[in-house]
Design a protein around this motif. Structure first.
Motif, PDB file in Angstrom:
ATOM      1  N   ALA A  98       1.721   7.096   0.727  1.00 50.12           N
ATOM      2  CA  ALA A  98       0.967   6.806  -0.419  1.00 50.12           C
ATOM      3  C   ALA A  98       0.635   5.123  -0.608  1.00 50.12           C
ATOM      4  O   ALA A  98      -0.467   4.781  -0.768  1.00 50.12           O
ATOM      5  CB  ALA A  98       1.599   7.429  -1.656  1.00 50.12           C
ATOM      6  N   ILE A  99       1.763   4.554  -0.162  1.00 47.95           N
ATOM      7  CA  ILE A  99       1.864   3.090  -0.392  1.00 47.95           C
ATOM      8  C   ILE A  99       0.555   2.416   0.795  1.00 47.95           C
ATOM      9  O   ILE A  99      -0.135   1.654   0.533  1.00 47.95           O
ATOM     10  CB  ILE A  99       3.218   2.644   0.210  1.00 47.95           C
ATOM     11  CG1 ILE A  99       4.300   2.694  -0.870  1.00 47.95           C
ATOM     12  CG2 ILE A  99       3.081   0.902   0.357  1.00 47.95           C
ATOM     13  CD1 ILE A  99       3.696   2.176  -2.192  1.00 47.95           C
ATOM     14  N   TYR A 100       0.539   2.793   1.950  1.00 49.79           N
ATOM     15  CA  TYR A 100      -0.518   2.669   2.788  1.00 49.79           C
ATOM     16  C   TYR A 100      -1.837   2.740   2.469  1.00 49.79           C
ATOM     17  O   TYR A 100      -2.790   2.182   2.562  1.00 49.79           O
ATOM     18  CB  TYR A 100      -0.155   3.247   4.306  1.00 49.79           C
ATOM     19  CG  TYR A 100       1.070   2.581   5.044  1.00 49.79           C
ATOM     20  CD1 TYR A 100       1.245   1.163   4.962  1.00 49.79           C
ATOM     21  CD2 TYR A 100       1.917   3.471   5.706  1.00 49.79           C
ATOM     22  CE1 TYR A 100       2.084   0.829   5.653  1.00 49.79           C
ATOM     23  CE2 TYR A 100       2.938   3.037   6.409  1.00 49.79           C
ATOM     24  CZ  TYR A 100       3.240   1.432   6.248  1.00 49.79           C
ATOM     25  OH  TYR A 100       4.276   1.076   6.961  1.00 49.79           O
ATOM     26  N   LEU A 101      -1.883   4.092   1.910  1.00 52.27           N
ATOM     27  CA  LEU A 101      -3.240   4.419   1.523  1.00 52.27           C
ATOM     28  C   LEU A 101      -3.793   3.537   0.231  1.00 52.27           C
ATOM     29  O   LEU A 101      -5.072   3.118   0.187  1.00 52.27           O
ATOM     30  CB  LEU A 101      -3.293   5.984   0.951  1.00 52.27           C
ATOM     31  CG  LEU A 101      -3.392   6.781   2.200  1.00 52.27           C
ATOM     32  CD1 LEU A 101      -3.391   8.273   1.607  1.00 52.27           C
ATOM     33  CD2 LEU A 101      -4.481   6.683   3.153  1.00 52.27           C
ATOM     34  N   ALA A 102      -2.827   2.998  -0.527  1.00 54.82           N
ATOM     35  CA  ALA A 102      -3.234   2.556  -1.870  1.00 54.82           C
ATOM     36  C   ALA A 102      -3.451   0.609  -1.391  1.00 54.82           C
ATOM     37  O   ALA A 102      -4.492   0.312  -1.819  1.00 54.82           O
ATOM     38  CB  ALA A 102      -1.808   2.409  -2.640  1.00 54.82           C
ATOM     39  N   MET A 103      -2.900   0.271  -0.354  1.00 52.86           N
ATOM     40  CA  MET A 103      -2.975  -0.817   0.298  1.00 52.86           C
ATOM     41  C   MET A 103      -4.431  -1.013   0.739  1.00 52.86           C
ATOM     42  O   MET A 103      -5.104  -1.741   0.410  1.00 52.86           O
ATOM     43  CB  MET A 103      -1.925  -1.273   0.974  1.00 52.86           C
ATOM     44  CG  MET A 103      -0.479  -1.596   0.403  1.00 52.86           C
ATOM     45  SD  MET A 103       0.744  -2.064   1.625  1.00 52.86           S
ATOM     46  CE  MET A 103       0.178  -3.353   2.800  1.00 52.86           C
ATOM     47  N   LEU A 104      -4.435   0.004   1.600  1.00 50.82           N
ATOM     48  CA  LEU A 104      -5.813   0.091   2.473  1.00 50.82           C
ATOM     49  C   LEU A 104      -7.076   0.008   1.438  1.00 50.82           C
ATOM     50  O   LEU A 104      -8.036  -0.659   1.358  1.00 50.82           O
ATOM     51  CB  LEU A 104      -5.837   1.237   2.958  1.00 50.82           C
ATOM     52  CG  LEU A 104      -7.211   1.611   3.949  1.00 50.82           C
ATOM     53  CD1 LEU A 104      -7.253   0.536   5.046  1.00 50.82           C
ATOM     54  CD2 LEU A 104      -7.032   2.771   4.904  1.00 50.82           C
ATOM     55  N   SER A 105      -6.864   0.919   0.219  1.00 48.79           N
ATOM     56  CA  SER A 105      -7.994   0.958  -0.768  1.00 48.79           C
ATOM     57  C   SER A 105      -8.262  -0.239  -1.373  1.00 48.79           C
ATOM     58  O   SER A 105      -9.490  -0.556  -1.788  1.00 48.79           O
ATOM     59  CB  SER A 105      -7.864   2.260  -1.709  1.00 48.79           C
ATOM     60  OG  SER A 105      -6.654   2.008  -2.506  1.00 48.79           O
ATOM     61  N   GLN A 106      -7.211  -1.021  -1.797  1.00 45.62           N
ATOM     62  CA  GLN A 106      -7.196  -1.988  -2.482  1.00 45.62           C
ATOM     63  C   GLN A 106      -7.863  -3.276  -1.663  1.00 45.62           C
ATOM     64  O   GLN A 106      -8.590  -4.169  -2.257  1.00 45.62           O
ATOM     65  CB  GLN A 106      -5.830  -2.669  -2.805  1.00 45.62           C
ATOM     66  CG  GLN A 106      -5.508  -1.889  -4.302  1.00 45.62           C
ATOM     67  CD  GLN A 106      -6.446  -1.903  -5.504  1.00 45.62           C
ATOM     68  OE1 GLN A 106      -6.879  -2.710  -5.706  1.00 45.62           O
ATOM     69  NE2 GLN A 106      -6.593  -0.628  -5.991  1.00 45.62           N
ATOM     70  N   PHE A 107      -7.433  -3.275  -0.352  1.00 44.70           N
ATOM     71  CA  PHE A 107      -7.862  -4.285   0.595  1.00 44.70           C
ATOM     72  C   PHE A 107      -9.423  -4.146   0.583  1.00 44.70           C
ATOM     73  O   PHE A 107     -10.211  -5.024   0.692  1.00 44.70           O
ATOM     74  CB  PHE A 107      -7.220  -4.178   1.943  1.00 44.70           C
ATOM     75  CG  PHE A 107      -7.820  -5.055   2.809  1.00 44.70           C
ATOM     76  CD1 PHE A 107      -7.447  -6.476   2.808  1.00 44.70           C
ATOM     77  CD2 PHE A 107      -8.445  -4.763   4.256  1.00 44.70           C
ATOM     78  CE1 PHE A 107      -8.010  -7.451   3.707  1.00 44.70           C
ATOM     79  CE2 PHE A 107      -8.954  -5.492   4.969  1.00 44.70           C
ATOM     80  CZ  PHE A 107      -8.543  -6.833   5.056  1.00 44.70           C
ATOM     81  N   LYS A 108      -9.914  -2.688   0.827  1.00 43.35           N
ATOM     82  CA  LYS A 108     -11.171  -2.720   0.971  1.00 43.35           C
ATOM     83  C   LYS A 108     -12.176  -3.184  -0.332  1.00 43.35           C
ATOM     84  O   LYS A 108     -13.193  -3.572  -0.299  1.00 43.35           O
ATOM     85  CB  LYS A 108     -11.545  -0.814   1.177  1.00 43.35           C
ATOM     86  CG  LYS A 108     -12.834  -0.536   1.256  1.00 43.35           C
ATOM     87  CD  LYS A 108     -13.117   0.780   1.142  1.00 43.35           C
ATOM     88  CE  LYS A 108     -14.616   1.407   1.072  1.00 43.35           C
ATOM     89  NZ  LYS A 108     -14.949   1.450  -0.269  1.00 43.35           N
TER      90      LYS A 108
END
Length: 111
Positions: A39-49
């Protein structure tokens, strides 16, 4: 005879207690840990995008002729090269993540 039945019953109860702790509790803790990191990795990835998209859209310097001239000097297959590099890094990241999670699962089940 009743002592033997009680001993067998106690051994069976201890075996089920051990198996319950080993399988349900330890794997449950690991699955919570795993879900947290995914969940942390996916949240970071979406915010970076979202950050990259807002940077490219909202920043007026990317719409200038100098930016367009600079981008036009890139080789024709630049998107392909970027895709290859990104895919290689993604595969590396997944392999490292899998290795770390495997070690964590091994540690959590050997306690």
């Amino acid at each position: 005879m009743p002592a033997v039945v009680a001993l067998v019953g106690t051994l069976i109860a201890q075996l089920f207690s051990y198996l319950f702790k080993k399988l349900v509790v330890n794997y449950g803790k690991f699955l919570l840990f795993f879900a947290f990191w995914v969940a942390i990795y996916l949240a970071m990835l979406s915010q970076f995008k979202n950050w990259i998209e807002s940077l490219l859209i909202s920043n007026s310097s990317f719409a200038t002729d100098f930016w367009k001239a600079g981008v036009s000097l890139l080789p024709e297959r630049t998107p392909t090269y970027i895709t290859i590099l990104t895919s290689a890094y993604l595969v590396y990241w997944v392999a490292v993540f899998k290795d770390r999670m495997s070690k964590r699962l091994h540690e959590s089940t050997n306690t």
